[in-house]
Design an enzyme around this catalytic site. Structure first.
Site, PDB file in Angstrom:
ATOM      1  N   HIS A  42     -12.221   4.282  -0.084  1.00  0.00           N
ATOM      2  CA  HIS A  42     -12.260   3.382   1.075  1.00  0.00           C
ATOM      3  C   HIS A  42     -13.078   2.129   0.772  1.00  0.00           C
ATOM      4  O   HIS A  42     -13.636   1.506   1.674  1.00  0.00           O
ATOM      5  CB  HIS A  42     -12.900   4.053   2.318  1.00  0.00           C
ATOM      6  N   ARG A  65      -2.606  -1.857  -3.471  1.00  0.00           N
ATOM      7  CA  ARG A  65      -3.723  -0.931  -3.297  1.00  0.00           C
ATOM      8  C   ARG A  65      -3.544   0.230  -4.280  1.00  0.00           C
ATOM      9  O   ARG A  65      -2.501   0.883  -4.302  1.00  0.00           O
ATOM     10  CB  ARG A  65      -3.729  -0.372  -1.884  1.00  0.00           C
ATOM     11  N   ASN A  79     -12.169   3.700  18.178  1.00  0.00           N
ATOM     12  CA  ASN A  79     -11.579   4.101  19.462  1.00  0.00           C
ATOM     13  C   ASN A  79     -12.262   5.240  20.195  1.00  0.00           C
ATOM     14  O   ASN A  79     -11.862   5.555  21.314  1.00  0.00           O
ATOM     15  CB  ASN A  79     -10.108   4.494  19.248  1.00  0.00           C
ATOM     16  N   ASN A 128       0.855  -1.184   0.000  1.00  0.00           N
ATOM     17  CA  ASN A 128       0.000   0.000   0.000  1.00  0.00           C
ATOM     18  C   ASN A 128       0.894   1.238   0.000  1.00  0.00           C
ATOM     19  O   ASN A 128       1.402   1.651   1.036  1.00  0.00           O
ATOM     20  CB  ASN A 128      -0.881  -0.047   1.265  1.00  0.00           C
ATOM     21  N   HIS A 156     -16.474   4.850   8.031  1.00  0.00           N
ATOM     22  CA  HIS A 156     -15.017   4.688   8.141  1.00  0.00           C
ATOM     23  C   HIS A 156     -14.457   6.036   8.579  1.00  0.00           C
ATOM     24  O   HIS A 156     -14.425   6.996   7.805  1.00  0.00           O
ATOM     25  CB  HIS A 156     -14.438   4.268   6.781  1.00  0.00           C
TER      26      HIS A 156
END
Ligand code: ADP
Length: 368
Positions: free
Chosen positions: A154, A65, A306, A8, A180
């Site tokens: 994404h 990616r 988180n 990536n 996301h």
């Protein structure tokens, strides 16, 4: 086809992960590539060093990616010279992101000429959005000539997280709103595994408020900054992509710092948090309407996984729609953070874009 190397190459970073099946055998991240005064090597040099340092025997594929697949790529592509030329031709649509991916592809093809390479595009998952969801009401001929439409990004994350959510609910199919929320952030409406709406557009700039990007703004802001404030276009692009979003409103792009200042009573941090969460709520409302029936809303990525504060605030006040966040489950970041038996589950599902790229690479080779 068990061993797959995923590469990536981001605009200023390089991440890699070597998989054996679903298991990670090696991984790493090199940051600040190409930054002025930084001591990191170029993408090509960094990748050569990585590939020299890990055991690549028995490698079945390299999965790359690639951020922008434009109108051409609606699924992963096994890389040959034609695919490379097509990705080169798409560079104007993603000038910061596609060129580093091309460097990675060139090095990996040179170093591993006998290993098949697959390009997995961030945009491809959104190829199922119907025309009315990707078309902007601007001059049709201009839009066609310059390939101006919503592409969305994404995609590997939204695909993975929607599938994991469906599994978590114990269903064979489900309608899911995926959020996301990382440094970049986007929302997606997924109907039975297919993307039907997403918040990013021609580039990863539109939609939700992000660390350094504005998300949706009235395009007149650009004309105004140019004509009235006298800013050149490059500077406007720079301010809207690198000095906007959370950093524009507070001077901090990391939400943890914004949350800390907000707790200390800083009004700019409070406003930034409120703007950030309200935009998420607006998209949730829009995608409830697009989908009609929703089984789950799922948070993922750095902030989504988180931050109980963001999860609670962005869905606050939606109880009459059957959307409730249980404070204790939310605090513990359980997989399902809504009370049992609600019509719409609220979930937290860690994303794994590299694993999804490895699996999509294997699938592309099987069907090629
Ligand atoms: P990327 O988009 O670069 O992959 P991530 O998905 O890792 O980024 O998300 C990074 C962001 O997640 C950080 O900038 C930070 O704002 C946020 N983040 C990470 N941990 C927390 C936390 N405990 N609370 C709030 N935000 C967090």
């Amino acid at each position: 086809m068990s061993r797959v190397l995923v590469i990536n190459c981001g605009s200023s970073s390089l991440k890699y992960r070597l998989f054996d099946g679903d298991e990670t055998k090696a991984k790493g991240l090199i940051e600040r590539i190409g930054e002025e005064g930084g001591d990191a090597p170029s993408h090509s040099t960094a990748l050569r060093q990585i590939m020299d340092s890990i055991d690549l025997t028995g490698l079945a594929a390299v999965g790359h990616r690639v951020v922008h697949g434009g109108p051409r790529f609606s699924e992963p592509a096994v890389i040959d010279d034609d695919v490379v030329s097509d990705i080169v031709a798409l560079a104007p649509l993603a000038p910061l992101h596609n060129p580093p991916a091309l460097s990675g592809i060139a090095v990996a093809r040179r170093m591993l000429p006998d290993v098949p390479q697959v390009a997995v595009f961030d945009t491809a998952f959104h190829a199922t959005i119907p025309p009315e969801g990707v078309t902007w009401a601007i001059d049709r001929k201009l839009a066609e000539r310059w390939q101006i439409r919503r592409y969305g990004f994404h995609g590997t994350s939204h695909a993975y997280v929607a599938r994991e959510t469906t599994r978590l609910l114990g269903k064979s199919t489900a309608n899911v709103i995926t959020l996301h929320l990382g440094n970049g952030a986007s929302a997606c409406a997924v109907e039975g595994g297919r993307s039907v709406a997403t918040s990013m557009g021609l580039s990863p700039q539109g939609g939700l408020v992000m660390g350094t990007r504005s998300g949706d703004i009235d395009p007149t802001v650009v004309f105004h900054l140019h004509r009235v404030a006298g800013l050149p276009l490059d500077e406007i692009e720079d301010t809207l992509t690198r000095h906007a979003g959370l950093i524009g409103l507070t001077g901090e792009n990391d939400l943890r710092a914004v949350l800390q200042r907000r707790q200390g009573g800083d009004p700019a941090a409070k406003l930034a948090f409120d703007v950030y969460c309200r935009r998420i709520r607006e998209y949730v409302g829009a995608y409830l309407a697009v989908l009609g029936r929703v089984d789950a809303i799922t948070f993922t990525a750095g902030v989504g996984e988180n931050s109980p504060a963001v999860r609670a605030a962005s869905l606050a006040g939606l109880e009459s729609l059957g959307i409730v966040v249980d404070p204790e489950r939310n605090q513990r970041a359980e997989r399902v953070i809504s009370p049992d038996g609600m019509p719409i589950a609220v979930c937290v599902v860690p994303t794994d874009e590299e694993l999804e790229i490895a699996n999509q690479s294997r699938a592309a080779l099987r069907s090629s």
